[in-house]
Design an enzyme around this catalytic site. Structure first.
Site, PDB file in Angstrom:
ATOM      1  N   TYR A 189      36.815  16.221   7.577  1.00  0.00           N
ATOM      2  CA  TYR A 189      36.159  15.110   7.873  1.00  0.00           C
ATOM      3  C   TYR A 189      36.330  14.295   6.736  1.00  0.00           C
ATOM      4  O   TYR A 189      36.300  12.847   6.486  1.00  0.00           O
ATOM      5  CB  TYR A 189      34.621  15.667   8.032  1.00  0.00           C
ATOM      6  CG  TYR A 189      33.746  14.405   7.997  1.00  0.00           C
ATOM      7  CD1 TYR A 189      33.664  13.496   9.048  1.00  0.00           C
ATOM      8  CD2 TYR A 189      32.880  14.170   6.728  1.00  0.00           C
ATOM      9  CE1 TYR A 189      32.768  12.495   9.108  1.00  0.00           C
ATOM     10  CE2 TYR A 189      31.942  12.967   6.672  1.00  0.00           C
ATOM     11  CZ  TYR A 189      31.847  12.374   7.954  1.00  0.00           C
ATOM     12  OH  TYR A 189      30.974  11.079   7.799  1.00  0.00           O
ATOM     13  N   TYR A 240      24.796   1.888  13.217  1.00  0.00           N
ATOM     14  CA  TYR A 240      23.628   2.675  12.938  1.00  0.00           C
ATOM     15  C   TYR A 240      22.385   1.813  13.275  1.00  0.00           C
ATOM     16  O   TYR A 240      22.150   1.562  14.513  1.00  0.00           O
ATOM     17  CB  TYR A 240      23.669   3.230  11.451  1.00  0.00           C
ATOM     18  CG  TYR A 240      24.972   3.798  11.148  1.00  0.00           C
ATOM     19  CD1 TYR A 240      25.536   4.827  11.818  1.00  0.00           C
ATOM     20  CD2 TYR A 240      25.918   3.107  10.307  1.00  0.00           C
ATOM     21  CE1 TYR A 240      26.797   5.333  11.558  1.00  0.00           C
ATOM     22  CE2 TYR A 240      27.335   3.583  10.086  1.00  0.00           C
ATOM     23  CZ  TYR A 240      27.515   4.729  10.495  1.00  0.00           C
ATOM     24  OH  TYR A 240      28.965   5.169  10.620  1.00  0.00           O
TER      25      TYR A 240
END
Ligand code: DON
Length: 304
Positions: A189, A240
């Site tokens: 990641y 977001y």
């Protein structure tokens, strides 16, 4: 014919005068070194005409923008079964929040928040032979550019300070929603987030999302249905707790990263990338959002 070049020139000129440029991310120490006076924009239209202004050829850390590309690769590999481990609802929370993850028993709200992207990273680690290099090659193939690479200092820097991502991965693991070990998944990641690209390369890599699943070289990577779903997720979750604001002001599916990049697209019309490292309080590029608002206003083009 829309005068894209004239519009980009005027956006870039406006942004160069801007006094309030937001704040560069500092929680990843390597990113704190970036010069906040940079601004770049690149647009490619559906006829593959390219327009650019400012620092559009300077590479930067793509960070969360990579989450769309990892989702695309995972969808291509395991298809719909992915949705047993992730939801598709906007979180209304910052990218690194953990409270919903606990409330919802380890099923991340969507693949574009950190916890969701960590589940996608786990899927790629399980399904790729050489996860990091295979993912990098996937991005290179989409963009048609083998110069794209990781910035290993940025990956190492985030690994040293990525406490919230360790918390997210451990929480996922405790709910059985992480198959590989935490260290391996986070190493993947942190590297995917640390890919460095410029605005021009980003518009090439994202071309398939505006071109019904086909990259610039006409190779098909995703079905129409998959593209529709990824674009829907970018629109509802790409920014977001500011996804509503981006849809309201700009009106395009898109994705931001804390390196200051934003990519957005109008299906079958254009794909655009901006870079300005200063972020607003929600972690999205301040001038990037303003620039894209100007673009959709000046061209009178948006999905609405
Ligand atoms: O996991 C992190 O915190 C970063 N590697 C990526 C976060 C990010 O880019 C959020 N985007 N606006």
């Amino acid at each position: 014919m829309i005068n894209y070049q004239g519009i980009l020139n005027s956006i870039s000129a406006d942004c160069s005068l801007s006094k309030d440029r937001g704040k560069v991310a500092t929680y990843i120490p390597e990113l704190a070194k970036i010069d906040s006076s940079k601004f770049g924009i690149h647009l490619v239209d559906s006829n593959k005409n390219n327009f650019q202004a400012g620092d559009s050829e300077t590479v930067f850390s793509i960070q969360s923008i990579s989450k769309v590309l990892s989702l695309a690769q995972a969808m291509g590999l395991i298809g719909e079964s992915l949705w047993t481990r992730l939801d598709v609802e906007p979180s209304g929370d910052p990218f690194n929040h953990l409270s919903l993850l606990e409330l919802e028993n380890g099923i991340p709200r969507n693949p574009l928040i950190n916890a969701g992207a960590i589940v996608i990273a786990d899927i790629l680690v399980s399904n790729l032979k050489n996860p990091k290099s295979d993912f990098l090659q996937f991005v290179r193939n989409l963009a048609g550019d083998d110069d794209i690479d990781f910035n290993r200092e940025v990956a190492a820097s985030e690994k040293r300070t990525g406490f919230r991502n360790y918390a997210a991965a451990n929480l996922l693991k405790s709910y059985g929603n992480l198959k590989n070990d935490v260290e391996t998944v986070l190493d993947f990641y942190f590297h995917q987030c640390a890919i460095k690209m410029n605005c021009s390369q980003l518009t090439k890599a994202f071309y398939l999302f505006m071109n019904r699943g086909k990259c610039q070289k006409d190779k098909t990577y995703l079905t129409l249905r998959q593209v529709k779903r990824i674009n829907a997720l970018m629109l509802t979750c790409g920014f977001y707790d500011e996804a509503g604001e981006f849809a309201f002001e700009v009106g395009l599916p898109g994705k931001s990263g804390v390196g200051g990049g934003i990519v957005a697209l109008l299906p079958e019309k254009f794909c655009v990338a901006t870079w300005s490292p200063g972020l607003n309080t929600k972690g999205n590029s301040k001038l990037g959002m303003e620039a894209l608002e100007q673009l959709t206003t000046a061209t009178a083009q948006s999905i609405f």
